[in-house]
Design a protein around this motif. Structure first.
Motif, PDB file in Angstrom:
ATOM      1  N   ALA A   1      35.168  21.568  34.385  1.00  0.00           N
ATOM      2  CA  ALA A   1      35.705  20.298  33.911  1.00  0.00           C
ATOM      3  C   ALA A   1      35.985  19.357  35.080  1.00  0.00           C
ATOM      4  CB  ALA A   1      36.973  20.533  33.097  1.00  0.00           C
ATOM      5  N   ALA A   2      36.490  19.923  36.195  1.00  0.00           N
ATOM      6  CA  ALA A   2      36.754  19.109  37.384  1.00  0.00           C
ATOM      7  C   ALA A   2      35.448  18.560  37.955  1.00  0.00           C
ATOM      8  CB  ALA A   2      37.486  19.940  38.428  1.00  0.00           C
ATOM      9  N   LEU A   3      34.414  19.385  37.960  1.00  0.00           N
ATOM     10  CA  LEU A   3      33.111  18.940  38.456  1.00  0.00           C
ATOM     11  C   LEU A   3      32.526  17.870  37.541  1.00  0.00           C
ATOM     12  CD1 LEU A   3      31.037  19.451  40.701  1.00  0.00           C
ATOM     13  CD2 LEU A   3      29.926  21.104  39.179  1.00  0.00           C
ATOM     14  N   GLN A   4      32.750  18.016  36.228  1.00  0.00           N
ATOM     15  CA  GLN A   4      32.258  17.011  35.286  1.00  0.00           C
ATOM     16  C   GLN A   4      32.932  15.673  35.528  1.00  0.00           C
ATOM     17  OE1 GLN A   4      31.193  18.169  31.241  1.00  0.00           O
ATOM     18  NE2 GLN A   4      32.553  16.581  30.453  1.00  0.00           N
ATOM     19  N   ALA A   5      34.217  15.698  35.846  1.00  0.00           N
ATOM     20  CA  ALA A   5      34.932  14.452  36.156  1.00  0.00           C
ATOM     21  C   ALA A   5      34.307  13.770  37.374  1.00  0.00           C
ATOM     22  CB  ALA A   5      36.403  14.740  36.395  1.00  0.00           C
ATOM     23  N   LYS A   6      33.890  14.559  38.365  1.00  0.00           N
ATOM     24  CA  LYS A   6      33.220  14.000  39.547  1.00  0.00           C
ATOM     25  C   LYS A   6      31.873  13.399  39.174  1.00  0.00           C
ATOM     26  CE  LYS A   6      35.342  17.153  42.923  1.00  0.00           C
ATOM     27  NZ  LYS A   6      35.084  18.220  43.934  1.00  0.00           N
TER      28      LYS A   6
ATOM     29  N   ALA B   1      21.709  19.948  34.007  1.00  0.00           N
ATOM     30  CA  ALA B   1      22.399  21.162  34.449  1.00  0.00           C
ATOM     31  C   ALA B   1      23.596  21.502  33.569  1.00  0.00           C
ATOM     32  CB  ALA B   1      22.847  21.015  35.896  1.00  0.00           C
ATOM     33  N   SER B   2      23.879  22.799  33.461  1.00  0.00           N
ATOM     34  CA  SER B   2      25.072  23.276  32.765  1.00  0.00           C
ATOM     35  C   SER B   2      26.096  23.725  33.803  1.00  0.00           C
ATOM     36  CB  SER B   2      24.713  24.422  31.824  1.00  0.00           C
ATOM     37  OG  SER B   2      24.109  25.481  32.545  1.00  0.00           O
ATOM     38  N   GLY B   3      27.215  24.302  33.298  1.00  0.00           N
ATOM     39  CA  GLY B   3      28.259  24.756  34.203  1.00  0.00           C
ATOM     40  C   GLY B   3      29.330  23.713  34.437  1.00  0.00           C
ATOM     41  N   PHE B   4      29.500  22.812  33.468  1.00  0.00           N
ATOM     42  CA  PHE B   4      30.508  21.759  33.600  1.00  0.00           C
ATOM     43  C   PHE B   4      31.694  22.061  32.671  1.00  0.00           C
ATOM     44  CE2 PHE B   4      26.715  19.885  35.399  1.00  0.00           C
ATOM     45  CZ  PHE B   4      27.211  19.145  36.482  1.00  0.00           C
ATOM     46  N   ALA B   5      32.135  21.117  31.875  1.00  0.00           N
ATOM     47  CA  ALA B   5      33.364  21.308  31.097  1.00  0.00           C
ATOM     48  C   ALA B   5      33.282  22.481  30.138  1.00  0.00           C
ATOM     49  CB  ALA B   5      33.696  20.029  30.327  1.00  0.00           C
ATOM     50  N   GLU B   6      32.079  22.828  29.692  1.00  0.00           N
ATOM     51  CA  GLU B   6      31.939  23.963  28.774  1.00  0.00           C
ATOM     52  C   GLU B   6      32.207  25.291  29.459  1.00  0.00           C
ATOM     53  OE1 GLU B   6      28.029  24.107  30.863  1.00  0.00           O
ATOM     54  OE2 GLU B   6      29.449  22.546  30.241  1.00  0.00           O
ATOM     55  N   ALA B   7      32.311  25.279  30.810  1.00  0.00           N
ATOM     56  CA  ALA B   7      32.464  26.522  31.570  1.00  0.00           C
ATOM     57  C   ALA B   7      33.884  26.752  32.076  1.00  0.00           C
ATOM     58  CB  ALA B   7      31.490  26.534  32.753  1.00  0.00           C
TER      59      ALA B   7
ATOM     60  N   ALA C   1      22.903   5.675  40.452  1.00  0.00           N
ATOM     61  CA  ALA C   1      23.769   4.551  40.092  1.00  0.00           C
ATOM     62  C   ALA C   1      23.693   3.451  41.146  1.00  0.00           C
ATOM     63  CB  ALA C   1      25.207   5.033  39.918  1.00  0.00           C
ATOM     64  N   THR C   2      23.686   3.851  42.411  1.00  0.00           N
ATOM     65  CA  THR C   2      23.593   2.883  43.502  1.00  0.00           C
ATOM     66  C   THR C   2      22.283   2.112  43.445  1.00  0.00           C
ATOM     67  OG1 THR C   2      24.967   4.307  44.899  1.00  0.00           O
ATOM     68  CG2 THR C   2      23.648   2.628  46.017  1.00  0.00           C
ATOM     69  N   ARG C   3      21.214   2.787  43.030  1.00  0.00           N
ATOM     70  CA  ARG C   3      19.879   2.174  42.962  1.00  0.00           C
ATOM     71  C   ARG C   3      19.744   1.231  41.777  1.00  0.00           C
ATOM     72  NH1 ARG C   3      15.737   0.222  44.411  1.00  0.00           N
ATOM     73  NH2 ARG C   3      13.866   1.220  45.221  1.00  0.00           N
ATOM     74  N   GLY C   4      20.691   1.262  40.822  1.00  0.00           N
ATOM     75  CA  GLY C   4      20.622   0.390  39.650  1.00  0.00           C
ATOM     76  C   GLY C   4      19.848   0.976  38.496  1.00  0.00           C
ATOM     77  N   THR C   5      19.825   2.300  38.387  1.00  0.00           N
ATOM     78  CA  THR C   5      19.112   2.988  37.309  1.00  0.00           C
ATOM     79  C   THR C   5      19.715   2.639  35.949  1.00  0.00           C
ATOM     80  OG1 THR C   5      18.639   4.788  38.844  1.00  0.00           O
ATOM     81  CG2 THR C   5      18.351   5.252  36.500  1.00  0.00           C
ATOM     82  N   GLY C   6      18.859   2.527  34.946  1.00  0.00           N
ATOM     83  CA  GLY C   6      19.335   2.143  33.615  1.00  0.00           C
ATOM     84  C   GLY C   6      20.082   3.230  32.881  1.00  0.00           C
ATOM     85  N   GLY C   7      19.806   4.488  33.192  1.00  0.00           N
ATOM     86  CA  GLY C   7      20.478   5.601  32.537  1.00  0.00           C
ATOM     87  C   GLY C   7      19.829   6.902  32.944  1.00  0.00           C
ATOM     88  N   ALA C   8      20.508   8.013  32.664  1.00  0.00           N
ATOM     89  CA  ALA C   8      20.011   9.303  33.135  1.00  0.00           C
ATOM     90  C   ALA C   8      20.297  10.392  32.126  1.00  0.00           C
ATOM     91  CB  ALA C   8      20.646   9.650  34.480  1.00  0.00           C
ATOM     92  N   VAL C   9      19.590  11.514  32.303  1.00  0.00           N
ATOM     93  CA  VAL C   9      19.857  12.757  31.599  1.00  0.00           C
ATOM     94  C   VAL C   9      20.326  13.766  32.632  1.00  0.00           C
ATOM     95  CG1 VAL C   9      18.868  14.683  30.305  1.00  0.00           C
ATOM     96  CG2 VAL C   9      18.140  12.328  29.804  1.00  0.00           C
TER      97      VAL C   9
ATOM     98  N   LEU D   1      24.535  19.502  43.138  1.00  0.00           N
ATOM     99  CA  LEU D   1      23.636  18.459  43.617  1.00  0.00           C
ATOM    100  C   LEU D   1      23.493  17.333  42.592  1.00  0.00           C
ATOM    101  CD1 LEU D   1      21.812  17.571  45.919  1.00  0.00           C
ATOM    102  CD2 LEU D   1      19.954  18.920  44.897  1.00  0.00           C
ATOM    103  N   SER D   2      23.732  17.651  41.321  1.00  0.00           N
ATOM    104  CA  SER D   2      23.659  16.621  40.277  1.00  0.00           C
ATOM    105  C   SER D   2      24.626  15.479  40.557  1.00  0.00           C
ATOM    106  CB  SER D   2      23.956  17.233  38.906  1.00  0.00           C
ATOM    107  OG  SER D   2      22.948  18.121  38.498  1.00  0.00           O
ATOM    108  N   VAL D   3      25.792  15.807  41.090  1.00  0.00           N
ATOM    109  CA  VAL D   3      26.781  14.773  41.402  1.00  0.00           C
ATOM    110  C   VAL D   3      26.222  13.826  42.455  1.00  0.00           C
ATOM    111  CG1 VAL D   3      29.111  14.325  42.264  1.00  0.00           C
ATOM    112  CG2 VAL D   3      28.685  16.293  40.770  1.00  0.00           C
TER     113      VAL D   3
END
Length: 702
Positions: A114-119, A103-109, A92-100, A83-85
């Protein structure tokens, strides 16, 4: 009250780190961010986003990002990784200045992560974000905690900025009781979109940041990192680094933690030095160094003075300083007399100074003594003072000493520190009061001395900003070749390297006439492309004094190569060096200087520098080697031609810079350093390239 974010702040993370509005997406962790914002007195708008709740911690909740009353400056995304994606796209569409991205389970997993992190990166587009696998950040200057947990920090008007990939290390750092004011604490997680470089630039853009501390697991983009460090230095913000992954096990854990590449440790050390970044080896030293830099900034030199009312403490610090690049400079006659005039005649004046207890708890007398020491112009003056336990003892007399030091520092303009040899003997409240008074509160003698040493290094960097490294990580495509010794020597000789007079012969019978032309004694070697480590293969005969010895050696060695190299024996060696160039996949070409000869790997005495290295840097590296004692004339023996050795290193570097695109390796070992005025001669060399070189004439001379 609006937040203090200058309209001119154009740094990548300006809106994210100093937001006027914050959106929080998710359940428990998002609610905790809201609680932390309220607890710290965040003055901006807080907009929770939740598909089912009407409010979160007393704030109206919105069903989606699209329904928010405006584009938030910052967002904390605490939903599951898939859901983070989707949420990142909406922000991004709303014009947000930045985000944190929490969630884990991305490239470190692994590969799927890593594919999900690219998305995730694709979804964010040009919007910067911290993470994923990230705890967020704490802005103590403006009261902005995008942080899903408790923390031990407090608001500050000015402080250091700390950047780490690890959320737990960041959390631990907030719990410090050392009196260090923290302005920002930023965690990066996997650095999918924002890495160390952007964090450095953004922190350095805030004039309230006194110094920057980096906990480094890996450096993904060295070029950007080097430019960011240079930007910070130009703005007068020193940088301290604590690099982990130094051991093989640590490097493996670094990769599994945040998908970082730790890099070859010695090369990373050289890279950080070139970037003007000082390094520490422990978390306590990290904090103490940042504290010193916060109070005084980089130090102009390494002269220190120590004062205590105990001879035992004076001896302790004298021993500890002896192992470091610091100087307990002796007082001059006039300075000694000035200090003596403030003390009992029973006190021996020296540095370290044991002023005894004759003036104990007498603020005026102590102030005079401390001021007399500080007038001597030391770069740092230490007062060793361990406070007693406040729950069982009275500490008023110790407070008198601290006040006297502060008064002396104010009068003289000197830099001063209270040094508690035991961390528990300087309570947090007293440490904070000392910082407010412009005095450094040091906790631990070794950590204090390391901090002073590092601040002096930072001072040297501040005086002369190092040039950006070459960082030629990529190489030209093509077949890798290893030049023969004679080809390698000839190629390097064209760039100024001195090599012995010699002849190449194709038949063993031609060795004796060649030796006769050169004059005895000579060296005979098997020669040919790919023939490396000749000593280990028995392919070298040294110090041959007549025709019979040359003839026998030539017949023995001829089968080992396609030719024989006959060279003049280099006499009167003072020392042997190794000079090499190699390539790190991330950092590019680097230069190595070390103790050379057949024991080079056993001794392990070497220094690394990134290209291009200055002559002064090369001289400093040679001077730091164990073999430097021989070059200086050990125990009255002949000194070596150090300037010629430096010339040789610069010649090797010149070749490397000229052929940087296709160079894989240069190995000059040994470089024989002769007595002063007689030069330095490369008696063996090897070059590996990816593109063919014209070897030139096979006969060569000095």
């Amino acid at each position: 009250m609006p937040l203090d974010r200058a309209a001119s702040d154009s740094s990548l993370l300006g809106r994210l780190l100093r937001p006027r509005s914050v959106a929080v997406l998710g359940g428990r962790e998002a609610a905790e961010v809201v609680r932390q914002c309220k607890r710290m007195g965040y003055a901006g708008e807080i907009w929770p986003v939740h598909p089912e709740k009407d409010s979160v911690e007393g704030h109206k909740a919105y069903r989606s990002v699209a329904e928010l009353p405006g584009a938030p400056d910052a967002a904390f995304v605490a939903v599951n990784r898939h859901l983070s994606v989707e949420m990142m796209t909406a922000l991004a569409t709303r014009g947000t200045g930045g985000a944190v991205a929490y969630a884990s389970g991305f490239a470190e997993a692994g590969a799927d992560g890593a594919a999900l992190q690219a998305k995730l990166v694709q979804a964010a587009g040009t919007m910067p974000f911290l993470g994923p696998n990230c705890y967020g950040f704490l802005n103590y200057l403006d009261g902005v905690p995008l942080w899903p947990d408790q923390h031990g920090g407090t608001r500050a008007k000015r402080g250091v900025g700390i950047v780490t990939q690890s959320g737990n290390i960041a959390l631990n750092l907030t719990m410090q009781k050392r009196g260090l004011p923290i302005g920002y604490l930023v965690t990066l997680g996997n650095q999918a979109a924002v890495g160390l470089s952007a964090a450095i630039e953004s922190l350095a853009a805030d004039p309230r940041v006194s110094a920057i501390g980096l906990h480094i697991e890996g450096i993904a983009h060295p070029e950007r990192f080097a430019r960011a460090a240079q930007t910070a230095h130009k703005r007068g913000v020193p940088i301290v680094a604590l690099k982990t992954g130094r051991s093989e096990a640590g490097a493996r854990l670094t990769v599994s933690h945040t998908a970082s590449i730790a890099g070859a440790d010695a090369v990373v050390d050289a890279f950080l030095r070139r970037c003007g970044i000082v390094q520490v080896r422990s978390v306590p030293a990290f904090l103490e160094t940042l504290k010193l830099l916060h109070v005084y900034g980089p130090l102009p030199g390494r002269d220190i003075a120590s004062m205590s009312c105990s001879g035992g403490e004076a001896a302790l610090i004298a021993d500890a300083v002896g192992a470091r690049r610091l100087n307990l400079r002796e007082l001059g006659p006039a300075q000694r007399a000035a200090v003596a005039a403030t003390l009992s005649p029973l006190v021996t004046v020296s540095n370290p100074l044991d002023y005894h207890t004759f003036a104990w708890a007498k603020e005026r007398e102590l102030t005079e003594t401390f001021a007399a020491m500080m007038v001597a112009g030391y770069d740092m003056t230490l007062l060793i003072l361990d406070f007693p336990r406040s729950d069982r003892c009275l500490d008023g007399d110790w407070e008198i000493s601290a006040r006297a030091l502060a008064a002396a520092a104010k009068r003289t303009g000197g830099r001063a520190a209270v040094l508690a040899t035991l961390p528990e003997c300087l309570p947090e409240a007293r440490a904070e009061a000392l910082v407010d008074a412009g005095i450094v509160p040091f906790l631990g003698m070794e950590e204090a001395l390391e901090a002073i040493e590092c601040a002096a290094d930072a001072g040297a960097f501040a005086q002369e900003l190092p040039p950006l490294p070459l960082l030629s990580g990529s190489v030209e495509t093509g077949e890798a070749i290893t030049l023969s010794e004679i080809e390698s020597k000839q190629a390097l000789a064209k760039h100024g390297l001195t090599i012995p007079a010699g002849r190449i012969v194709r038949e063993a019978e031609a060795a004796v006439p060649a030796a006769g032309k050169l004059g005895y004694p000579v060296v005979v070697k098997a020669s040919g492309r790919g023939l490396a480590h000749k000593s280990e293969r028995g392919a070298v005969r040294l110090n041959l004094k007549d025709d019979d010895e040359v003839r026998a050696a030539a017949h023995d060695l001829a089968p080992l190569g396609d030719s024989l190299l006959i060279e003049s024996m280099v006499p009167d060696a003072v020392a042997e060096l190794i000079v090499g160039v190699s390539r790190d996949p991330a950092m590019g070409l680097y230069l190595l200087v070390g103790s050379g000869g057949v024991l080079v790997e056993l001794i392990g005495d070497s220094k690394l520098m990134l290209l291009p290295a200055s002559r002064a840097e090369v001289a400093e590296a040679i001077g730091a080697l164990k073999v430097a004692k021989l070059l200086a004339g050990f125990r009255g023996k002949t000194a070596g031609d150090v300037e010629a050795a430096i010339d040789a290193v610069m010649a090797v570097q010149d070749f490397a810079l000229t052929h940087a695109g296709g160079l894989l390796e240069i190995d000059v070992n040994p470089l024989i350093v002769r007595p002063k005025g007689k030069g330095a001669v490369a008696v063996d060399a090897l070059i590996r390239l990816t593109n063919e070189m014209e070897p030139g004439e096979v006969e060569h001379g000095e």
